[in-house]
Design a protein around this motif. Structure first.
Motif, PDB file in Angstrom:
ATOM      1  N   CYS A  66     -48.725   1.739  -1.696  1.00  0.00           N
ATOM      2  CA  CYS A  66     -49.894   2.715  -1.273  1.00  0.00           C
ATOM      3  C   CYS A  66     -51.034   1.843  -0.614  1.00  0.00           C
ATOM      4  O   CYS A  66     -51.301   0.912  -0.679  1.00  0.00           O
ATOM      5  N   THR A  67     -51.688   2.661   0.245  1.00  0.00           N
ATOM      6  CA  THR A  67     -52.749   2.161   1.087  1.00  0.00           C
ATOM      7  C   THR A  67     -53.993   2.305   0.700  1.00  0.00           C
ATOM      8  O   THR A  67     -55.094   1.645   1.056  1.00  0.00           O
ATOM      9  N   THR A  68     -54.235   3.391  -0.226  1.00  0.00           N
ATOM     10  CA  THR A  68     -55.570   3.524  -0.937  1.00  0.00           C
ATOM     11  C   THR A  68     -55.624   3.129  -2.353  1.00  0.00           C
ATOM     12  O   THR A  68     -54.754   3.192  -2.768  1.00  0.00           O
ATOM     13  N   PRO A  69     -56.715   2.482  -2.910  1.00  0.00           N
ATOM     14  CA  PRO A  69     -56.816   2.217  -4.229  1.00  0.00           C
ATOM     15  C   PRO A  69     -56.658   3.315  -5.168  1.00  0.00           C
ATOM     16  O   PRO A  69     -56.020   3.187  -6.211  1.00  0.00           O
ATOM     17  N   GLU A  70     -56.959   4.640  -4.866  1.00  0.00           N
ATOM     18  CA  GLU A  70     -56.836   5.674  -5.701  1.00  0.00           C
ATOM     19  C   GLU A  70     -55.425   5.840  -5.880  1.00  0.00           C
ATOM     20  O   GLU A  70     -54.761   6.132  -6.872  1.00  0.00           O
ATOM     21  N   ASP A  71     -54.469   5.986  -4.524  1.00  0.00           N
ATOM     22  CA  ASP A  71     -53.018   6.166  -4.654  1.00  0.00           C
ATOM     23  C   ASP A  71     -52.655   5.062  -5.182  1.00  0.00           C
ATOM     24  O   ASP A  71     -51.486   5.218  -6.250  1.00  0.00           O
ATOM     25  N   ARG A  72     -52.580   3.900  -5.300  1.00  0.00           N
ATOM     26  CA  ARG A  72     -52.326   2.706  -5.788  1.00  0.00           C
ATOM     27  C   ARG A  72     -52.413   2.828  -7.325  1.00  0.00           C
ATOM     28  O   ARG A  72     -51.419   2.771  -7.982  1.00  0.00           O
ATOM     29  N   GLN A  73     -53.722   3.305  -7.854  1.00  0.00           N
ATOM     30  CA  GLN A  73     -53.706   3.242  -9.275  1.00  0.00           C
ATOM     31  C   GLN A  73     -52.983   4.443  -9.611  1.00  0.00           C
ATOM     32  O   GLN A  73     -52.461   4.325 -11.003  1.00  0.00           O
TER      33      GLN A  73
END
Length: 122
Positions: free
Chosen positions: A92-99
């Motif tokens: 994932c490239t964004t912190p939100e998607d990663r979380q």
């Protein structure tokens, strides 16, 4: 009788979780297939249908204590590949998607652990 109540409730909740989400594979087939396609899953519609059948069968087997070992294997066979292929938080490239993906990954791993513990008791 009352000493068996936690086990009864546990198997209904655990198995019911998989039945509910397995049914979602069919009730939301287009959306789930599109998501699978976006994750690079081959034959996304067929994969969605097969994975839905796998966890419905596994969940029902747990709920009704029918071929429990096979039912739990079905659940683990769904959870491990799904965790790795669909919830690959490390890409994932964004912190939100990663979380979000990390949370789903860890939920699936915990559920697989629960299924394996239950398997060891039968």
């Amino acid at each position: 009788m009352i000493e068996h109540l936690p086990f009864l409730l546990g198997k209904l909740l655990f198995g019911g979780f998989f039945v509910f989400f397995g049914l979602q594979h069919f009730l939301k087939l287009q959306a789930m297939s599109s998501y699978a396609k976006s994750k690079g899953i081959p034959q996304p519609k067929t994969s969605t249908i097969l994975s839905g059948l796998l966890i419905i069968a596994g969940g029902l087997g747990v709920m009704f204590e029918y071929h429990m070992s096979v039912s739990l294997i079905f659940i683990v066979l769904f959870l491990i590949p799904t965790s790795i292929l669909m919830h690959n938080f490390w890409t994932c490239t964004t912190p939100e998607d990663r979380q979000t993906e990390f949370t789903q990954f860890m939920k699936n791993i915990a559920l697989a652990g629960g299924a394996l513990m239950l398997y060891s008791l039968i």
